[in-house]
Design an enzyme around this catalytic site. Structure first.
Site, PDB file in Angstrom:
ATOM      1  N   LYS A  20       9.410   9.708   0.835  1.00 35.34           N
ATOM      2  CA  LYS A  20       9.493  10.796  -0.136  1.00 35.34           C
ATOM      3  C   LYS A  20      10.495  11.863   0.333  1.00 35.34           C
ATOM      4  O   LYS A  20      10.916  11.864   1.502  1.00 35.34           O
ATOM      5  CB  LYS A  20       8.089  11.392  -0.316  1.00 35.34           C
ATOM      6  CG  LYS A  20       7.063  10.422  -0.927  1.00 35.34           C
ATOM      7  CD  LYS A  20       5.707  11.101  -1.106  1.00 35.34           C
ATOM      8  CE  LYS A  20       4.696  10.169  -1.764  1.00 35.34           C
ATOM      9  NZ  LYS A  20       3.399  10.886  -2.025  1.00 35.34           N
ATOM     10  N   TYR A  60       4.217   7.401 -11.822  1.00 32.29           N
ATOM     11  CA  TYR A  60       2.956   8.129 -11.607  1.00 32.29           C
ATOM     12  C   TYR A  60       2.146   8.282 -12.895  1.00 32.29           C
ATOM     13  O   TYR A  60       1.377   9.248 -13.037  1.00 32.29           O
ATOM     14  CB  TYR A  60       3.255   9.497 -10.992  1.00 32.29           C
ATOM     15  CG  TYR A  60       3.528   9.463  -9.494  1.00 32.29           C
ATOM     16  CD1 TYR A  60       2.660   8.788  -8.615  1.00 32.29           C
ATOM     17  CD2 TYR A  60       4.625  10.109  -8.938  1.00 32.29           C
ATOM     18  CE1 TYR A  60       2.904   8.764  -7.240  1.00 32.29           C
ATOM     19  CE2 TYR A  60       4.866  10.085  -7.563  1.00 32.29           C
ATOM     20  CZ  TYR A  60       3.997   9.418  -6.719  1.00 32.29           C
ATOM     21  OH  TYR A  60       4.233   9.406  -5.359  1.00 32.29           O
ATOM     22  N   HIS A 130       5.124   6.807   0.093  1.00 29.96           N
ATOM     23  CA  HIS A 130       4.336   6.151  -0.957  1.00 29.96           C
ATOM     24  C   HIS A 130       4.270   4.667  -0.627  1.00 29.96           C
ATOM     25  O   HIS A 130       5.237   4.101  -0.129  1.00 29.96           O
ATOM     26  CB  HIS A 130       5.022   6.318  -2.326  1.00 29.96           C
ATOM     27  CG  HIS A 130       4.483   5.379  -3.370  1.00 29.96           C
ATOM     28  ND1 HIS A 130       3.342   5.664  -4.095  1.00 29.96           N
ATOM     29  CD2 HIS A 130       4.881   4.139  -3.760  1.00 29.96           C
ATOM     30  CE1 HIS A 130       3.080   4.636  -4.904  1.00 29.96           C
ATOM     31  NE2 HIS A 130       4.005   3.713  -4.724  1.00 29.96           N
ATOM     32  N   GLU A 141       5.794  -1.308  -9.992  1.00 27.41           N
ATOM     33  CA  GLU A 141       6.657  -0.325  -9.323  1.00 27.41           C
ATOM     34  C   GLU A 141       7.978  -0.947  -8.870  1.00 27.41           C
ATOM     35  O   GLU A 141       9.035  -0.319  -8.978  1.00 27.41           O
ATOM     36  CB  GLU A 141       5.911   0.276  -8.127  1.00 27.41           C
ATOM     37  CG  GLU A 141       4.718   1.123  -8.571  1.00 27.41           C
ATOM     38  CD  GLU A 141       3.825   1.566  -7.415  1.00 27.41           C
ATOM     39  OE1 GLU A 141       4.153   1.262  -6.244  1.00 27.41           O
ATOM     40  OE2 GLU A 141       2.793   2.218  -7.684  1.00 27.41           O
TER      41      GLU A 141
HETATM   42  P1  IDP Z   1      -1.544   7.689  -2.512  1.00 25.31           P
HETATM   43  O1  IDP Z   1      -0.103   8.142  -2.416  1.00 25.31           O
HETATM   44  O2  IDP Z   1      -2.243   7.741  -1.187  1.00 25.31           O
HETATM   45  O3  IDP Z   1      -1.708   6.357  -3.207  1.00 25.31           O
HETATM   46  P2  IDP Z   1      -2.460   8.924  -4.982  1.00 25.31           P
HETATM   47  O4  IDP Z   1      -3.879   9.235  -5.274  1.00 25.31           O
HETATM   48  O5  IDP Z   1      -1.857   7.767  -5.698  1.00 25.31           O
HETATM   49  O6  IDP Z   1      -2.303   8.787  -3.403  1.00 25.31           O
HETATM   50  O7  IDP Z   1      -1.640  10.249  -5.319  1.00 25.31           O
HETATM   51  C1  IDP Z   1      -0.225  10.215  -5.431  1.00 25.31           C
HETATM   52  C2  IDP Z   1       0.341  11.369  -4.651  1.00 25.31           C
HETATM   53  O8  IDP Z   1      -0.076  12.608  -5.264  1.00 25.31           O
HETATM   54  C3  IDP Z   1      -0.162  11.489  -3.211  1.00 25.31           C
HETATM   55  O9  IDP Z   1       0.554  10.672  -2.316  1.00 25.31           O
HETATM   56  C4  IDP Z   1       0.032  12.963  -2.939  1.00 25.31           C
HETATM   57  O10 IDP Z   1       1.397  13.261  -2.675  1.00 25.31           O
HETATM   58  C5  IDP Z   1      -0.348  13.581  -4.271  1.00 25.31           C
HETATM   59  N1  IDP Z   1      -1.777  13.917  -4.367  1.00 25.31           N
HETATM   60  C6  IDP Z   1      -2.815  13.069  -4.560  1.00 25.31           C
HETATM   61  N2  IDP Z   1      -3.993  13.694  -4.620  1.00 25.31           N
HETATM   62  C7  IDP Z   1      -3.696  15.006  -4.479  1.00 25.31           C
HETATM   63  C8  IDP Z   1      -4.521  16.200  -4.468  1.00 25.31           C
HETATM   64  O11 IDP Z   1      -5.735  16.150  -4.612  1.00 25.31           O
HETATM   65  N3  IDP Z   1      -3.879  17.381  -4.280  1.00 25.31           N
HETATM   66  C9  IDP Z   1      -2.515  17.462  -4.119  1.00 25.31           C
HETATM   67  N4  IDP Z   1      -1.724  16.383  -4.136  1.00 25.31           N
HETATM   68  C10 IDP Z   1      -2.295  15.160  -4.314  1.00 25.31           C
HETATM   69 MG    MG Z   2      -1.153   5.900  -5.194  1.00 27.24          MG
END
Ligand code: IDP
Ligand code: MG
Length: 149
Positions: A20, A60, A130, A141
């Protein structure tokens, strides 16, 4: 050496990895790549690029409507990122394990997010990488980021 090919029962997988904008800006792209390669996965595509609003809306889509959605999109547009596809048996699960938990403060030491990430007080968690979370997500993706593959 992990190259024994006599009784392979599972399909080789591919996963989408993004370093990222925080990871690129902090100069840890090489460190992420080193971990992917040292684990034994093969990098089959790699590109430094900028995301677009349209690409991120698809990437997303599952997070649309959540409070961190717009901060997440703005963060992902804030600078160049590195997109890559890694290949290997169980690479989807394997890279998620290398990446660590979503919250970099809670992510275990030894993981990318645990070792290289931290909380900066922003509305979105800046967590370096990611990784696709399932075979279905990976296919979707990779189709978005590397349509030629
Ligand atoms: P992941 O990247 O571990 O799969 P996801 O739930 O898919 O997590 O969320 C995508 C991205 O959104 C995360 O990597 C993070 O950057 C951000 N994110 C996820 N949950 C939160 C939150 O509760 N607060 C702030 N940012 C979040
Ligand atoms: Mg994710």
């Amino acid at each position: 050496m992990g190259r024994y090919a006599g009784a392979v029962s599972e399909q080789v997988q591919r996963t989408l990895v993004l370093v990222k904008p925080d990871g690129v800006a902090r100069g840890v792209t090489g460190e992420v790549l080193r971990r992917v390669e040292s684990k034994g996965y093969r990098v089959i595509a790699l590109e430094l690029r900028r995301a677009t609003p349209d690409l991120l809306a698809h990437h997303y889509a599952e997070h649309q409507g959540k409070p961190f959605y717009q901060p997440l999109v703005d963060f992902m547009l804030s600078g160049p990122l590195v997109a890559l596809v890694a290949e290997g048996h169980r690479v989807i699960e394997g890279f998620r394990s290398l990446a660590g938990a979503t919250d970099p403060t809670a992510a275990a030491p030894g993981t990318v997010r645990g070792d290289l990430g931290r909380d900066w007080g922003s509305a979105v968690q800046q967590n370096i990488v990611h990784g696709s979370d399932s075979p279905e997500s990976a296919a979707r993706e990779i189709g978005l980021w590397f349509p030629a593959l």
